[in-house]
Design an enzyme around this catalytic site. Sequence first.
Site, short mmCIF file in Angstrom:
data_model
loop_
_atom_site.label_atom_id
_atom_site.label_comp_id
_atom_site.label_asym_id
_atom_site.label_seq_id
_atom_site.Cartn_x
_atom_site.Cartn_y
_atom_site.Cartn_z
N ASP A 91 0.78 -1.09 -0.14
CA ASP A 91 -0.14 0.30 -0.08
C ASP A 91 1.09 1.07 0.30
O ASP A 91 1.57 1.27 0.94
CB ASP A 91 -0.88 0.34 1.04
CG ASP A 91 -2.05 -1.10 1.38
OD1 ASP A 91 -2.44 -1.83 0.38
OD2 ASP A 91 -2.74 -0.54 2.52
N HIS A 140 4.73 -7.62 0.20
CA HIS A 140 3.70 -8.71 -1.05
C HIS A 140 4.57 -8.72 -2.40
O HIS A 140 5.54 -8.24 -2.26
CB HIS A 140 2.84 -9.12 -1.24
CG HIS A 140 1.74 -8.86 0.80
ND1 HIS A 140 1.22 -10.01 1.02
CD2 HIS A 140 1.80 -8.09 1.75
CE1 HIS A 140 0.48 -9.94 2.73
NE2 HIS A 140 1.14 -8.68 2.78
N SER A 145 8.34 2.75 4.38
CA SER A 145 9.08 3.77 4.93
C SER A 145 9.64 3.84 3.28
O SER A 145 8.43 4.20 2.29
CB SER A 145 10.81 3.04 4.98
OG SER A 145 11.93 3.44 4.13
#
EC number: 4.1.1.65
Length: 283
Positions: free
Chosen positions: A89, A146, A249
């Site tokens: 995200d 992921h 980050s």
Amino acid sequence: MFRDVLKTLPQYLIPKHGITALAGYFADVKNPRLKNFLIQNFIRKFDVDMSEALIEDPKSYDCFNDFFIRHLKPECRPLSQSDVICPVDGCISEIGKIERGQLLQAKGKYYSVQELLACDGQLAEQFVQGQFATLYLSPKDYHRVHMPIDAELVSMTYIPGALFSVQPATTRVVPKLFARNERLAIFFKTKIGPMVMVMVGATIVGAIGTSWHGDVKRSKELERFDYSEQFLDKIISQGSEMGYFKLGSTVVLLFANGEKIQWDKELLAGSKIQLGKPMAIIT
């Protein structure tokens, strides 16, 4: 630009590693009153949507770090059928072709593949005409990473470095930011050739970790991990979790075979994107 410089200048003066260590300490504190105070204030400040979290009750987390790397309900991030999906995200900082081994950091600012990966010229040469995408994770975002595509784990390099913020203002000011900060470069083989996922640290990022290693210990020395023989289950399927940030980050995604990657035309610098959304097709 002047505002960006003013925002960034204090980062050259403050003890970034000391502040990060202190933040990491408090993020692991399990005192109920303190950890609940930190979590609830963070949720309010950044408008975190806890309805997506697998554990919705903020008080159920043992410490702030457990809350920060919270798991999401699977139905909240369905995986598309795209050849390459978004691994996080976040927001797209930059995306496009690697030009003669150079990646665009921000307007007018570039850094090299060799600098980013802290590798020899022969390895960097594989990515000279590749493709890349830089993905920034804001504080409110889901902070697990992921796999964008099925891949075989090859090796991993921990690269010590600075801990500048990776917020957009800083990327526009600090030269070669992603090649200066602490980072973890993870090398994979895919059906279209080599791929690297670089997890970049930043101020108050307490730890970077992977699903097979756990937290990677911070060090002053570069460290390489070879998985060519001893790592048994090396194939990681698309959509599977591969790592996490305990605060912060940025992820830089690199594909060596640039001719095979065609980015989704809707993906532009500044675009918001979520885990599982289409990123590219393989041609």
